[in-house]
Design an enzyme around this catalytic site. Structure first.
Site, short mmCIF file in Angstrom:
data_model
loop_
_atom_site.label_atom_id
_atom_site.label_comp_id
_atom_site.label_asym_id
_atom_site.label_seq_id
_atom_site.Cartn_x
_atom_site.Cartn_y
_atom_site.Cartn_z
N GLY C 144 -8.93 30.59 -48.94
CA GLY C 144 -8.34 31.85 -48.50
C GLY C 144 -6.86 31.90 -48.84
N CYS C 145 -6.31 33.11 -48.82
CA CYS C 145 -4.91 33.29 -49.18
C CYS C 145 -3.99 32.66 -48.14
CB CYS C 145 -4.61 34.78 -49.35
SG CYS C 145 -5.28 35.85 -48.05
N TYR C 146 -4.23 33.00 -46.86
CA TYR C 146 -3.39 32.39 -45.82
C TYR C 146 -3.48 30.86 -45.86
CZ TYR C 146 -2.77 36.92 -43.33
OH TYR C 146 -2.43 38.20 -42.96
N SER C 149 -1.38 29.26 -48.57
CA SER C 149 0.03 29.37 -48.23
C SER C 149 0.45 28.32 -47.20
CB SER C 149 0.27 30.80 -47.72
OG SER C 149 1.44 30.91 -46.99
#
Lengths: 336, 336, 336, 336
Positions: C144-146, C149
């Site tokens: 996932g993107c979160y 990060s």
């Protein structure tokens, strides 16, 4: 490998050029200049992934490059172009300094005397119009963003001789990067966000000079007068010109569209929208494309929507397209 | 009718004050100042519906008004406040000049010597905290936007003595009007749009001084240290502070929320969100409201979202609210 | 030439993948699927320069491709992945279906039973962490993107064993493309523009499951609990996570930063910001980069800013990076 | 106190009406309806400071109010208007149901049969045109946003008989709230942000019907045909129409502007821009103003910029202005 230098890399158009050049397989960037940031690295002043040491234009080694891309202010550009040419480099100049064919026309629209009148005219850098002249040129005048949008948007009609009224109305919408990166109150976020602002409407914007010059060369039926009405839109980049043209009343929409599909049949960077689809900014942003739609509003009145990215096909990537033509590369190299 | 003068009306906060004052039924605006535009009309320089002739601060007739609202740069504000007070006006000062209680604290956070140390301390203009002191004051220090957001967002916890760790982390998001209307490259549309930019994070932003000062007065269990992390968001106005506070691990979320609903039960401009709803910028933009939600992330860790409009409850309308208190008007007059 | 198929190309992440694949020199896109638009061309439904005929997933010829990129909804993705694997293709799955290592963990965070529990665990597709496992895998779970990060933003601290408190607070800001392209009132322009909206804060967002799983593998001092507080920001793409971590109080900022520069010294897609510069969204948007800054807010409290483009390094280009590793291409091919 | 009911308060225009009515000193809001949210409170579904219990239209007590404001979908509005009128209320209808003067014209533009043909025509609710008719009406048809902008923008020219060509070209830019709050993919933030999108250009947008109807009544020299070219702009609210009109070639710009300043000399909500200033969206957003500039682009061709807030003067506040006229209040009450 072709060696390239970029002048004015901390402006929006110069930075955009550097961003795209990373993807080009046949060149290397040898230097980049910035007056304000000379001696620093690009990443210090620009929040992005690129970095390169910055030099001043004065210290730029034009004799070490094959091509110089000049994203400099009007005026400074011409002197730098001459210096780069003398050092042996080919030049694509983003400024307006060489776009007008005569010193008189330049003086009229830019309000001062041209410093190098004997150099004019210089090939006008829209490959879709002037591919052959660009291929053999050592200096090319990269067009303005609005002019590219309007010229590509009307060329098939003008060449076909179907335009019946010289007055062409353009209602243009532009992202604010076209105004550059100088600190001005009217370009602050708080002044641009949540509003649309018309400016310099009528027959006064400086781009009218080069638009009318080029349209006159293309037109076979009238000498166009362009009523040009630009607006600032709250987007950073992108441009959409709504162009209102009186045409032969006997033509239907399909015939008009056929003029465009024929004219641009072999152009990799012009997309004529199919019937029922209108060109929008989103069709071209972050690309070297120009998207064009043709609608017959009533018999004899065509509405053209012409979309391009003002920083790309309207500036940096059009310059790279010209450079590709000048250097004998595939015209699409680095631009997909 | 109370007569009002506004200084600094061509800045964002001063203009916002003028915009709201139109709706106030018991006052008239007598003068408005602008250093850059003195002698012109407001409508010439500001694209909006308001208009008034602009004068310089030097020429402002403070003896002709009952109240002066000062939306001036830090430093200039203090001297103007003294002048207005001497002319007999009451003053609400938007700047930081009188927000800190001691010259020492002022020198620490603003890095120079206070010009009027004997005047300190001045009532801090959050009516929800200091209503009585404001009512009798002739000069009120209108708080910063971030401080109002954080102080209202933590006050019930601090007063109740349930905070267990002095370190309070604030992750704050602000519209860019908070930075004012000066021409700076980093505030251009092209630099703010489509990005989020943190700045001055840690323990260095100047607002930390007044936040910690006021939280210390409220707190009954710890002396708070505020780790303050502001971000610029691509909106013109609005503010949302995410506040992370360690609290007594025995408290459940309903108990925490009850502290807020009790503390603000009679406050017309504070809205405590019901369970399951989080405060967002949209809850308060263009209003004098502060919206607050309380979430228990895990036992002992509360997450407070505190939303207000940085130009309204964070500046101009809070000043009008203070003025209403100082003048004996209904506190909500002109603010709905 | 490697042959690639993309499933779900009319969603934001699938379209982004197609956009980037044009620049890859060693592959060709053989098919693209869209449930809603099967039988039409991509350009009909998507305002942009790309075009390809769309088929349904059911009709997709997985036996004609070497790699399948699956940008499908959670649930549908797993079944399609199995089908593609059986047809002989390698698969990068953008969904959450294979991100969690055990069926129990999957059931906890996604609230239903995993259909292929025996296939778990699958390599988690962050090349900076799992390059070797990805290189030999036939199926990779694109993160996932979160999570990307947060994991890249904390990995050096966790591996070094300097984290002293298991509670890690993340205040995350995301562009709205992360929510996909489904028609929902709360994703309308009018609801997102000019506001910042927190949602699913605390310990409830589904990405917490994969974040905690991966951080636990990395950590040598604590078992992290992540208090995760996401916000919708009025940008289409981009992500910035503010990460608050308690660390060994004896470490200064330079020592912390050195952990990052060492950990990522040879990573082409991670940029550790120099002292004094904070990572912002603009550093990474439209790139496969993750930019990270480290600030010591007070002794023992580090503030990490971790920036990436949620559609690029947070989804599509990370998948291409994984594909490059799986196929033995240069890891940066097509990603500059 | 006048008692008011609002139908359709969870749409953008209905909510805007409620927001403004708070400032009106001579009325109270008795009920508010929402089909989707009946039985809930407004604050549950709308992130803002307002709250009121919502009922369905079916249960709305029209006999308990003096005025009903109907912000309902086309079609449903007419039936509700009839019901409210029968219950004794005056009605301002935001929909198009009563804007066209004949059933034939309605059928042409809305493609179905009018349900109450005998009620037509109904006064068209632009007070600047029809103040007397509105004052005595029990039902008023509140105009569309685009029509208000175009009609106020051309009325002085048409009445003066200086228009020489029936074809009037309008290039209109609108905020997206005009499209309402229904969940549609093409209204998602990700589809509207960072682009400008033309739609329904030529002679097809439904608003053309009411524009041409009203312009024909005003014009003394031609029967106007309106080529109407609307664009969606990435702002929530605001509208700017660029209007291109052929006029008597002997008129200079000052003479044209004098037609406007004379026509609107006593209108509190129309602002004619002084020479050299162009109307922009920012001049009118969040107000009931219409700002108009006049530029002579070349002899015989006028360019009018007409700016208003599509949710305010283009919908909700124009309805309140009509209500003020219908109820005998000061026309500006609650609208400053």
């Amino acid at each position: 490998m072709v060696r390239v230098g970029i002048c004015g890399v901390t402006g929006y158009a110069g930075y955009e050029a550097l961003r795209w050049l990373r993807r080009h397989r046949h060149l290397e960037v040898v230097f980049a200049t910035s007056e304000a940031q000379a001696g620093k690295s690009l990443a210090e002043s620009y929040p992005g992934p690129l970095d390169i040491m910055l030099t001043s234009v004065e210290d730029a080694p034009f004799d070490k490059v094959d091509v110089a891309l000049l994203a400099l202010p009007h005026g400074a550009a011409a002197r730098t172009a001459v210096r780069a040419l003398e050092a042996g480099a080919k030049v694509v100049d983003f400024s307006a300094d060489f776009r007008l064919d005569t010193p008189e026309r330049y003086a009229k629209w830019y309000n001062h005397t041209h410093e190098f009148p004997d150099m004019l005219p210089i090939p006008y850098g829209i490959p879709e119009l002037n591919r052959d002249a660009i291929a053999t040129a050592r200096l090319v005048a990269n067009p303005g963003c609005y002019p590219t949008s309007v010229i590509l948007g009307t060329m098939p009609l003008l060449r076909a001789g179907v335009v019946t009224d010289p007055t062409i109305i353009v209602d243009a919408k532009s992202g604010v990067s076209g105004a550059g990166r100088a600190a001005k109150v009217n370009m602050l976020f708080g002044e641009i966000h949540d509003t649309v602002t018309p400016y310099n409407i009528g027959h006064v914007h400086r781009h009218v000079g080069e638009i009318e010059q080029e349209l006159a060369k293309l037109s076979t039926s009238v000498t166009p007068t362009v009523i040009f009405n630009p607006h600032l839109i709250p987007v950073t980049r992108g441009m959409l010109s709504g162009i209102y043209v009186r045409v032969d009343a006997s033509l239907d929409e399909a015939s008009l569209r056929a003029l465009y599909t024929t004219a641009y049949a072999h152009e990799p960077f012009v997309r004529v929208m199919p019937a029922g689809q209108l060109a929008a900014m989103a069709h071209t942003v972050n690309t070297n494309m120009c998207a064009i739609s043709v609608t017959l509003a009533q018999p004899g009145l065509a509405v053209i929507m012409s979309s391009l990215d003002n920083l790309a096909k309207g500036a940096a990537t059009q310059a790279i397209q010209c450079m590709n033509v000048m250097c004998g590369f595939a015209e699409t190299e680095g631009l997909l």
